[in-house]
Design an enzyme around this catalytic site. Sequence first.
Site, PDB file in Angstrom:
ATOM      1  N   GLY A   3     -20.309 -20.001  81.632  1.00  0.00           N
ATOM      2  CA  GLY A   3     -19.782 -21.212  81.011  1.00  0.00           C
ATOM      3  C   GLY A   3     -20.653 -21.687  79.875  1.00  0.00           C
ATOM      4  N   GLU A  54     -19.640 -16.977  77.757  1.00  0.00           N
ATOM      5  CA  GLU A  54     -18.556 -17.888  77.384  1.00  0.00           C
ATOM      6  C   GLU A  54     -17.312 -17.082  77.004  1.00  0.00           C
ATOM      7  OE1 GLU A  54     -15.814 -20.449  76.380  1.00  0.00           O
ATOM      8  OE2 GLU A  54     -17.661 -21.051  77.404  1.00  0.00           O
ATOM      9  N   GLY A  76     -16.639 -25.426  84.631  1.00  0.00           N
ATOM     10  CA  GLY A  76     -15.757 -26.582  84.648  1.00  0.00           C
ATOM     11  C   GLY A  76     -15.749 -27.266  86.002  1.00  0.00           C
ATOM     12  N   SER A  97     -20.213 -24.489  77.947  1.00  0.00           N
ATOM     13  CA  SER A  97     -19.904 -25.849  77.529  1.00  0.00           C
ATOM     14  C   SER A  97     -21.100 -26.744  77.838  1.00  0.00           C
ATOM     15  CB  SER A  97     -18.626 -26.347  78.208  1.00  0.00           C
ATOM     16  OG  SER A  97     -18.115 -27.491  77.547  1.00  0.00           O
ATOM     17  N   HIS A 101     -36.446 -48.380  56.759  1.00  0.00           N
ATOM     18  CA  HIS A 101     -37.069 -47.100  56.395  1.00  0.00           C
ATOM     19  C   HIS A 101     -38.310 -46.889  57.258  1.00  0.00           C
ATOM     20  CE1 HIS A 101     -38.301 -43.797  53.784  1.00  0.00           C
ATOM     21  NE2 HIS A 101     -39.523 -44.318  53.798  1.00  0.00           N
ATOM     22  N   LEU A 132     -24.865 -25.404  78.857  1.00  0.00           N
ATOM     23  CA  LEU A 132     -25.861 -25.363  77.781  1.00  0.00           C
ATOM     24  C   LEU A 132     -27.055 -26.252  78.090  1.00  0.00           C
ATOM     25  CD1 LEU A 132     -23.577 -25.319  74.611  1.00  0.00           C
ATOM     26  CD2 LEU A 132     -24.495 -23.405  75.937  1.00  0.00           C
ATOM     27  N   LYS A 173     -31.277 -35.331  83.371  1.00  0.00           N
ATOM     28  CA  LYS A 173     -32.020 -35.855  82.220  1.00  0.00           C
ATOM     29  C   LYS A 173     -33.490 -36.040  82.565  1.00  0.00           C
ATOM     30  CE  LYS A 173     -27.941 -35.754  80.647  1.00  0.00           C
ATOM     31  NZ  LYS A 173     -27.029 -34.822  81.342  1.00  0.00           N
ATOM     32  N   ASP A 216     -13.424 -39.328  87.129  1.00  0.00           N
ATOM     33  CA  ASP A 216     -13.088 -37.924  86.903  1.00  0.00           C
ATOM     34  C   ASP A 216     -11.931 -37.404  87.734  1.00  0.00           C
ATOM     35  OD1 ASP A 216     -15.322 -38.209  85.371  1.00  0.00           O
ATOM     36  OD2 ASP A 216     -16.540 -36.720  86.407  1.00  0.00           O
TER      37      ASP A 216
END
Length: 462
Positions: free
Chosen positions: A182, A205, A272, A184, A446, A188, A50, A313
């Site tokens: 890949g 892909e 993956g 995903s 707003h 991306l 990031k 994970d």
Amino acid sequence: MEKFDAIIIGSGQGGNPLARKLAKKGLRTAIIEKRLIGGTCINDGCTPTKSMIACAKAAQTVREAAQWGIYLDQHSVSIDLPFIVERKNKIVTQFRNGTIRSLENEPDISIFYGTAAFSGIRQVSITQPDDKVITIEATNIFINTGAATIIPEIPGLSEIPYLTSTSILDIKQIPPELIVLGGSYIGLEMGQLFQRLGSHVSIIEPGPHLMSREDADVAAVVKNMLETEGMTIHTSSKPDKISGTDNTLSLDIVSGTSRKTITGTHLLVATGRRPQSAELQLSNTNVTTDEKGFIQVNDQLETTCPGIYAMGDVKPGPAFTHISYNDHLLLYKNLFENKQLSIKSRQVPYCMFTDPQLGRIGLSEKEAADKGYPFKVACLGMDKVARAIETGQTTGFMKAIVHAATDKILGAAIIGEQGGEIMSVLQMAMAGDLTATQLKEMVFAHPLYAESINNLFMTLEK
């Protein structure tokens, strides 16, 4: 053999906070890390990617400045990749050192560096960097070893240099032509990052559309936005063979009955991730794994061996940092606050940090249909959102799945500027059992992006 009250294997986003909570209760806690404190998120995942994506976004904003009436003297953007990498490294180091300090400040935490393996049901052996082996034991053991990149079996792949989502973060030159295996979330994000830094990126892909778990219309919008930036995307394309010289890689891909060859200078493998359970020598315990190596757990994260738990994970289920963090909360509350929390009842929000973002919560349209729910679909293009028009950020759309009988929100997908933040508003609405009608009539400031939630649910009246 040194005895502890708890052993935590892996210092990821579940292991670190759990260790601190246990230590604050006065439990002697050992945390074992084979590489870097902080796990994937801080060192190879969320934090570094990031940080670099922010730089790529700045480059793209400069390129597109004319659409806001801002004109530059130069005709091209000059990218200083070593500066971008160094900036990323400083942020990673800052985060990692903060985590280390928080662990070292707890007198009841002992940090061990090395590779952990079970030598018994309650015993863990640690092979340290100097090859010395020590063994420790504890009543409760928590596995937080995460996952690593899957390297597919493609003829020729082992004979060429390739990049992973970890190694690509430290390259010193921008790849002229980057092939990404890949389509995903990781592929991306990294693909758009390097496209914006100056690469020409091709995504390969095998599935019929990008991001296989998403609805086809969501994937189509993402595909179009990436192609608009110059990326080449091949769907329904299976890598068949790869070869290379010093300067060029050739990849054969098969699509149905047709075959073609694409070329590039660099290859990123993003096909993956697999659980890091093999080194644990679980055969010395009663802990079982599935055919992919994921550690089997019940709804409260206990393995098939009482007293041994898995989080993050390395177990099946959504592989997100925030899920790993929530795992530690669930474990702590169940074990030490007598709660009966279950992983089955929690929300699973997530965000893909392309630009614009994809924010997701709850059921997709396909999942709602598969479950047999009666539902309606609310959909609003970002080109109909006042804030998006004003800021020139009209790519994407908002989509919500609404139960036709109860008017409750079943799920949402938001592609757009601040898509993850808009999704989070809907997530909280779902947690509070607010209806689509209530959101349609709610007062938002707003002109926020969130104000468009009014108009999103107004589409159900048509």
